[in-house]
Design a protein around this motif. Structure first.
Motif, short mmCIF file in Angstrom:
data_model
loop_
_atom_site.label_atom_id
_atom_site.label_comp_id
_atom_site.label_asym_id
_atom_site.label_seq_id
_atom_site.Cartn_x
_atom_site.Cartn_y
_atom_site.Cartn_z
N ARG A 76 -7.29 -1.31 -43.40
CA ARG A 76 -7.44 -0.12 -44.74
C ARG A 76 -8.91 0.38 -44.69
NH1 ARG A 76 -5.86 -4.55 -48.92
NH2 ARG A 76 -6.75 -5.85 -47.26
N LEU A 77 -8.82 1.85 -45.02
CA LEU A 77 -10.10 2.48 -45.13
C LEU A 77 -10.66 2.71 -46.58
CD1 LEU A 77 -9.35 5.03 -42.44
CD2 LEU A 77 -10.71 2.97 -42.23
N SER A 78 -11.97 2.95 -46.69
CA SER A 78 -12.53 3.26 -47.90
C SER A 78 -12.05 4.90 -48.23
CB SER A 78 -13.96 3.11 -48.05
OG SER A 78 -14.21 1.84 -47.93
N PRO A 79 -12.54 5.22 -49.51
CA PRO A 79 -12.34 6.63 -49.89
C PRO A 79 -13.18 7.65 -49.08
CG PRO A 79 -12.49 5.68 -51.59
CD PRO A 79 -12.85 4.66 -50.66
N HIS A 80 -12.70 8.74 -48.64
CA HIS A 80 -13.59 9.94 -47.97
C HIS A 80 -13.53 11.19 -48.55
CE1 HIS A 80 -15.33 12.43 -44.89
NE2 HIS A 80 -15.21 11.40 -43.84
N PRO A 81 -14.82 11.75 -49.05
CA PRO A 81 -14.87 13.05 -49.78
C PRO A 81 -14.08 14.07 -49.26
CG PRO A 81 -17.06 12.53 -48.70
CD PRO A 81 -16.15 11.44 -48.64
N CYS A 82 -13.83 14.22 -48.00
CA CYS A 82 -13.29 15.20 -47.31
C CYS A 82 -11.73 15.20 -47.29
CB CYS A 82 -13.88 15.41 -45.74
SG CYS A 82 -15.39 15.97 -45.76
N TYR A 83 -11.21 14.08 -47.72
CA TYR A 83 -9.83 13.60 -47.67
C TYR A 83 -9.68 12.98 -48.97
CZ TYR A 83 -10.69 14.41 -42.68
OH TYR A 83 -11.04 14.93 -41.49
N PRO A 84 -9.69 13.55 -50.29
CA PRO A 84 -9.53 12.82 -51.52
C PRO A 84 -8.03 12.64 -51.95
CG PRO A 84 -9.95 15.15 -51.76
CD PRO A 84 -10.08 14.90 -50.40
N SER A 85 -7.21 13.07 -51.03
CA SER A 85 -5.72 12.94 -51.42
C SER A 85 -5.18 11.84 -50.57
CB SER A 85 -5.06 14.11 -51.47
OG SER A 85 -5.15 14.67 -50.41
N ASN A 86 -5.93 11.21 -49.40
CA ASN A 86 -5.16 10.40 -48.67
C ASN A 86 -4.78 9.00 -49.18
OD1 ASN A 86 -7.63 9.09 -48.42
ND2 ASN A 86 -8.08 9.87 -46.30
N GLY A 87 -5.46 8.71 -50.19
CA GLY A 87 -4.97 7.22 -50.66
C GLY A 87 -5.66 6.02 -50.34
N ASN A 88 -6.77 6.30 -49.42
CA ASN A 88 -7.59 5.18 -49.09
C ASN A 88 -8.43 4.57 -50.02
OD1 ASN A 88 -6.07 5.13 -46.40
ND2 ASN A 88 -7.60 6.33 -45.47
N VAL A 89 -8.43 3.65 -50.54
CA VAL A 89 -9.28 3.14 -51.51
C VAL A 89 -10.07 1.62 -51.23
CG1 VAL A 89 -7.88 4.46 -53.46
CG2 VAL A 89 -7.15 2.16 -52.67
N ALA A 90 -9.93 1.25 -49.93
CA ALA A 90 -10.21 -0.05 -49.65
C ALA A 90 -11.89 -0.02 -50.05
CB ALA A 90 -10.05 -0.13 -48.16
N ARG A 91 -12.09 -1.36 -50.39
CA ARG A 91 -13.70 -1.68 -50.28
C ARG A 91 -13.80 -3.12 -50.17
NH1 ARG A 91 -16.76 0.42 -54.99
NH2 ARG A 91 -16.61 2.91 -54.85
N HIS A 92 -15.03 -3.39 -49.39
CA HIS A 92 -15.39 -4.54 -49.05
C HIS A 92 -14.97 -5.68 -49.96
CE1 HIS A 92 -17.64 -7.78 -47.14
NE2 HIS A 92 -18.47 -8.31 -48.19
N PRO A 93 -14.12 -6.99 -49.36
CA PRO A 93 -13.73 -7.21 -48.13
C PRO A 93 -12.41 -6.87 -47.53
CG PRO A 93 -13.57 -8.87 -49.33
CD PRO A 93 -13.79 -7.89 -50.48
N ASN A 94 -12.00 -5.65 -48.16
CA ASN A 94 -10.66 -5.52 -47.54
C ASN A 94 -10.88 -5.05 -46.26
OD1 ASN A 94 -9.95 -3.37 -50.46
ND2 ASN A 94 -9.61 -5.65 -50.14
N HIS A 95 -11.74 -4.38 -45.52
CA HIS A 95 -11.66 -4.11 -44.15
C HIS A 95 -11.88 -5.18 -43.19
CE1 HIS A 95 -14.41 -1.41 -46.51
NE2 HIS A 95 -13.61 -0.47 -46.33
N ILE A 96 -12.63 -6.14 -43.60
CA ILE A 96 -12.98 -7.24 -42.81
C ILE A 96 -11.80 -8.23 -42.80
CG2 ILE A 96 -14.41 -8.54 -44.33
CD1 ILE A 96 -14.51 -8.55 -40.39
#
Length: 263
Positions: A76-96
């Motif tokens: 899972r990925l964290s939010p990216h300002p260039c892709y605001p609508s992609n639904g990625n909202v992960a925060r540590h420790p989600n990735h690991i």
């Protein structure tokens, strides 16, 4: 005679998010087969960096070692300002947590063994490789960090603009995560595996500072560390170079020699 490589099998290792998936190159059912496991980079948020980033390395290795097993992990990925609508909202420790879950999946479903595996992490993936270095028996016999991030505080100190994506991935408490990693990293005297840190002088996103720092930390803990700085390419191009293939090959051969001594 040319060996025809089978395409990887895409498998879910979790059910919480579509990015909880991996590409499996399961060539050999022998439980003593060697594995290469790849963790992609992308600042914990770039949707263009995926498990496919590991395919050039894995395919090159499989062309030489057709009985090797391999996997490349999405998370899972964290939010990216260039892709605001992609639904990625992960925060540590989600990735690991996802990477740990993927490794547990491989261990339980496909009998992947720690002492028979090489873990390769690129950029942010290198940071995660060492986050799991002592986690849940999931670490590898050898860890290869490629153009890696190894200390968030030192990263932001050198590149102030990077605090934006570090904070986005780890939240306001990001400064404490480095200490968590340092606590978890295995001591070589207690069985920690070998380490290779690969870094190109052509990398325009990271200097040698991260790798030099981490090599010193690990050697201080008795780990065997090899530093490789003569690779070619920018931050991402290194993943497609022959030099990285040679580095991983050398680690696989080293594991084979060690296994032979134990017989």
């Amino acid at each position: 005679m040319t060996t025809t490589l089978k395409p990887p099998q895409e498998l879910p290792y979790g059910s919480a998010h579509p990015l909880q998936s991996l590409d499996l190159y399961h060539q050999n059912l022998d439980p003593n087969t060697y594995w290469v496991i790849f963790i992609h980079g992308g600042a914990w948020r770039d949707p263009k960096m995926t498990k496919s980033s590991g395919h050039p390395l894995i395919c090159s290795l499989l062309s030489k070692y057709p009985h090797l097993n391999a996997a490349s992990i999405n998370y899972r990925l964290s939010p990216h300002p260039c892709y605001p609508s992609n639904g990625n909202v992960a925060r540590h420790p989600n990735h690991i947590d996802d990477v740990r879950l993927a490794l547990s999946f491989l261990q339980e479903r496909y009998s992947m063994k720690r002492e028979k595996s090489v873990l390769v992490g690129h950029s942010a993936g290198a940071y995660m490789a060492f986050q799991i270095d002592a986690g849940c028996g999931a670490a590898a016999a050898a860890v290869v960090g490629v153009e890696g991030v190894y200390h968030l505080g030192k990263l932001v100190e050198e590149y102030a603009d990077y605090e934006e994506f570090v904070g986005g991935a780890f939240g306001e408490g990001w400064k404490g995560v480095d200490e968590e990693v340092l606590v978890e990293v295995e001591d070589g005297r207690d069985g920690g595996g070998r380490v290779v840190l690969v870094h190109s002088s052509q990398d325009g996103l990271l200097s040698f500072g991260q790798s030099k720092y981490w090599a010193g930390v690990l050697r201080g803990r008795g780990r065997v560390v090899r530093e490789v700085y003569d690779v070619v390419g920018n931050h991402n191009e290194v993943l497609e170079g022959a030099e990285l293939v040679e580095v991983v090959e050398e680690e696989l051969k080293g594991l084979e020699v060690e296994a032979g001594k134990g017989n």
